[in-house]
Structure formats: structure tokens, C-alpha cells
Design an enzyme around this catalytic site. Structure first.
Site, short mmCIF file in Angstrom:
data_model
loop_
_atom_site.label_atom_id
_atom_site.label_comp_id
_atom_site.label_asym_id
_atom_site.label_seq_id
_atom_site.Cartn_x
_atom_site.Cartn_y
_atom_site.Cartn_z
N CYS B 85 0.84 -1.20 0.00
CA CYS B 85 0.00 0.00 0.00
C CYS B 85 0.88 1.26 0.00
CB CYS B 85 -0.99 -0.03 1.17
SG CYS B 85 -2.37 1.11 0.95
N HIS B 190 -3.79 -5.11 -0.54
CA HIS B 190 -3.33 -5.67 0.74
C HIS B 190 -3.35 -7.19 0.67
CE1 HIS B 190 -3.25 -1.94 3.13
NE2 HIS B 190 -4.10 -1.53 2.21
N GLU B 192 -2.33 -9.18 2.78
CA GLU B 192 -2.66 -9.69 4.13
C GLU B 192 -4.15 -9.74 4.38
OE1 GLU B 192 -1.60 -6.67 3.45
OE2 GLU B 192 -2.37 -5.19 4.87
#
Lengths: 251, 208
Positions: B85, B190, B192
Site C-alpha cells: 500500500c 493488501h 494480508e
């Protein structure tokens, strides 16, 4: 192409999942960590926890729930309910929440939104607006729907956008728990008023309500609790249905 | 193998930590640190980033010696680094969020606000979007083209040299969502928070 999101919401009280009918008459229905994992494995685009009675009661249990959930779910996790200040937001984010939704505190002091969005970024600040129709306008309610702030929901939505909110979670209190559909007029008016994404909430009973929320209400995401929670539909069924109606979803 | 996630007190990195720990299990030593010695002795570095370009750059600069150490790691030693990001955005020469701010200058280009076509597109660009993989990249190994990844941003990285682009995503324009320049990798989305596809990417980076 950006997909419309389906967000199952788990109302949590004292570390347990409940779902209210018009914010009262709660029924116990399970462990939030387990539920969240079932949803994320089942294709939920995000998970939302609302700590519903948190404004009045000891809320430390939610931190544990968030910590455990964030180790098991790898989709965004939004947590709200009883968030009073920047420190509360910080604590939830540190426990693993990806976004925090603010309701009463944002109404009482817009600076909470200004400060927190500056400190943590707008991407993690969701302002939850509980709106109830009074005459031809909608009033913003606080404290889990107990107090009428007297503020106009449309004006308030705009103010929150300007203050730095990244998204608005708009709940129609008239519809919440009724399963008769979102308040489309409300969603439509707010999404026209602001340029940030709107999450529609309150009133889903059948999958067509989600289609309406997105197509007519212009919501970027739809949030629902009962329809998933009591097994009426799975998230993937909802997605397949939306897809069949021409709504882009992640499958 | 030692992997450091740079903790420079900018935004929430719990999810990044959780995802790397989930994938790494006990095979990899994951360190969450701002200690420049530990970062320097790592095999791999992850540079997360949340908030504004300006606030992230300031937070990096607030830790004495950190930017020099990252330069040494990524540019001189050419060890693998993944920016996520705003972590990716900081690779640029300059960013225009809040005010004009110099970036790390690792990949020539600028970071500017996504064109929302006069309000036609909502900002931030939040949610799941498909990635168009345009370059064979090791971090996309076993990840299908058009996989969904989770995005949340209002600014985009516009590199000067298109050759560094490894994936784009379609929003109001073709938004660059992944870059690769030698040992430097970055994703605007993202991983994650991108479910199974995202965790695969995390795994690919760990296994580089």
C-alpha cells in the site's frame, strides 16, 4: 472491475454473538471467532463486529475476540460499538481490526473522526449512522438507537465525509431486524450526497433486498446479519444470486 | 531465514504480522521491528504503510538511520523488499497527498490522487478488485490472472517506466497495483487481507 461487497455482521455482547430485533430481545447464537471464520471461509468479503451494548457495559471482551479473529480471518475486519475516542480506535486497530466504526462519538464530537482519520488514515475510519425516519427527514440516533440527536442524517453524512470518514455504514433503524428490506430512499439520498462508499444495513430478509440496496440504493456494500446468521442463506448463495442479477461480486 | 516487518509507528500493521506468521508458521523467523541493526541483518524486509504518503515518510524519517538502512538493504545489497500500500507508494520520487513530499526515489515516478471522473467513481477505492497480471513475477506464482485482491486507497503510483509494472487493476483508470524492479516488490492492494490469493502472495515472497 470493483466488486460489490457482502458483509456479514455479528452483533457481539460480552464476547458472544447475538442478533437483535430492533435492537432489543437478544438471542444467543454462538462464538464470534468461530462464526467469523465460517463466514470468511464461506466467501464473505469482510467481517463486521458490532459490540452492541458496549456504550454502557464493560467492553474488554471485544478486544480478545478481535485479537483471536484477526489471527484466523484474512479478510478485512471492521469493529464498532462503544468506540469513544482515538485511544479506543488505536486499541482496536492494535488488536487486529482493519477498520473501526464510530457512531455516538462521531455525533458528539466530529473531531474524533478528524483526528483519527489523520492519525490512522481514512481507510480505517467508518462512520456508522443509525437513522430513523421522522416525517420527511431522517434523524441520526446514538447510543445503540436510544437517543435522537436531532441531526439530519443527510447533512451529518456529508459532514462525516468532510471530517475524514473513509466509508459510511448506514443503518435504517425502522428496518433493522424487520427483514422487509433496506430503506432504499435513505440509501439513495445519502449515496448521492457523498463521494465515499456507502454500506447499506438494516432490514435484509431476502436476497432481492441486497440487489435493491446495490442497484437502487447505490450501496457499494451490503451488510446483513439475520439472513446469514440463522442459516437462511449462505454468503456464497447470496453472491451467486447477486451475480445472476448482473451485480459484480467476488466469487 | 529472517524476515523483518518494519514497524515505524505508522498505522496498523497487526494484519500484516498475522498473515506473515500464519504463512511462515515456524519455518521463518519473523521479526517486527524498527531496530536498524535487526533490519540490516534480515534476509527480507516488508515495508507496510497506512495513512497518508506524507505521514508515512515523516514516520520513517522520525526513526534515526532507518531510511539509510533501507536504502542500504534495497539498493546497495539488493535484498528482497516488499512494500504494501503506502509502503509501495513510498518507492516513488514524490507524492502529492496533503502536500508535495519526497519519497524514497527507488522507482522513478509519482503518487497522485486517483481521477474519480468528477465524482463518478467513489474514493477511496475500497473493496475487492481483479488484478491483471502483465509481467511474469515470482510473487504471482500459482496466482491466477484476474484473481481478486483487497484494495483501499485514494492515491495511485504512476511510474515513469512502464516496465516496472507487474499488475494493474481497472477502476476509473488502469491503476498500477503491483510493481517489481529487480529485488524491489510492491503491491497497492493488501495481500494480508486478500484471503487465499493474498496469502499465496505472502508465501511467494517468503519463498523467494
Amino acid at each position: 472491475m470493483l466488486k460489490n461487497r457482502i458483509i456479514p455482521c455479528l452483533d457481539v455482547k460480552n464476547g458472544r454473538v447475538v442478533k437483535g430485533i430492533n435492537f432489543v430481545d437478544l438471542q444467543d447464537a454462538g462464538d464470534p471467532v468461530e462464526q467469523a471464520k465460517i463466514y470468511s471461509d464461506g466467501g464473505a468479503d469482510e467481517i463486521c463486529f458490532l459490540d452492541i451494548t458496549a456504550s454502557n457495559e464493560n467492553r474488554d471482551t471485544i478486544y480478545e475476540v478481535v485479537k483471536e479473529t484477526s489471527k484466523k480471518c484474512f479478510v478485512p475486519l471492521t469493529v464498532g460499538g462503544g468506540v469513544r475516542n482515538v485511544e479506543d480506535i488505536n486499541k482496536l486497530l492494535n488488536c487486529g481490526a482493519d477498520k473501526v466504526s464510530i457512531n455516538t462519538a462521531a455525533v458528539q464530537d466530529a473531531n474524533v473522526v478528524v483526528e483519527s482519520s489523520k492519525k490512522f488514515g481514512s481507510q480505517c475510519i467508518v462512520v456508522a449512522i443509525d437513522a430513523k425516519k421522522n416525517g420527511d427527514k431522517w434523524d441520526v440516533y446514538t447510543h445503540g438507537g436510544r437517543n435522537n440527536s436531532g441531526l439530519d442524517a443527510l447533512e451529518f453524512a456529508k459532514k462525516m465525509e468532510v471530517s475524514g470518514a473513509g466509508e459510511l455504514l448506514v443503518t435504517s433503524m425502522d428496518r433493522d431486524g424487520t427483514q422487509i428490506g433496506y430503506d432504499i430512499e435513505l440509501m439513495k439520498k445519502i449515496s448521492k450526497k457523498v463521494n465515499i462508499p456507502l454500506i447499506a444495513s438494516g432490514g435484509v430478509g431476502i436476497l432481492d433486498h441486497m440487489v435493491e440496496g446495490i442497484k437502487e440504493g447505490n450501496a457499494s456494500a451490503v451488510l446483513a446479519a439475520s439472513i446469514f446468521h440463522y442459516g437462511t442463506h449462505s454468503v456464497i448463495e447470496a453472491k451467486e444470486y447477486l451475480n445472476s442479477k448482473g451485480i459484480p461480486v467476488r466469487i | 531465514m529472517k524476515l523483518s516487518i518494519v514497524d515505524y509507528k505508522s498505522g496498523n500493521i497487526s494484519s500484516v504480522i498475522n498473515s506473515f506468521k500464519e504463512v511462515a508458521k515456524d519455518k521463518v523467523n519473523i521479526e517486527v521491528t524498527s531496530d536498524i541493526k535487526k533490519i540490516g541483518s534480515s534476509d527480507k524486509v516488508v515495508l507496510p504503510g497506512q495513512g497518508s504518503f506524507k505521514s508515512c515518510i515523516e514516520a520513517l524519517n522520525n526513526i534515526s538511520g532507518l531510511v539509510d538502512e533501507l536504502n542500504e538493504f534495497a539498493i546497495n545489497k539488493k535484498k528482497p523488499l516488499l512494500g504494501i500500500c503506502v509502503g509501495l507508494q513510498m518507492f516513488a520520487d514524490v507524492g502529492y497527498e496533503e502536500t508535495e513530499t519526497n519519497g524514497l526515489g527507488w522507482i522513478s515516478g509519482k503518487v497522485s490522487k486517483i481521477d474519480n471522473q468528477n465524482g463518478k467513481y467513489k474514493l477511496p477505492h475500497i473493496g475487492w478488485n481483479e488484478i491483471n497480471i502483465v509481467k511474469d513475477s515470482q510473487i504471482f506464482k500459482n496466482i491466477e490472472n484476474n484473481s481478486h485482491m483487497y484494495f483501499v486507497h485514494s492515491y495511485e503510483f504512476i511510474p515513469n517506466d512502464n516496465k516496472v509494472i507487474s499488475a494493474t487493476t481497472d477502476y476509473s483508470t488502469k491503476v498500477v497495483c503491483s510493481v517489481e524492479k529487480e529485488n524491489i516488490f510492491g503491491t497497492q492492494f493488501h495481500p494480508e487481507k486478500s484471503d487465499k490469493a493474498g496469502l499465496k502472495l505472502v508465501n511467494n515472497f517468503i519463498n523467494l
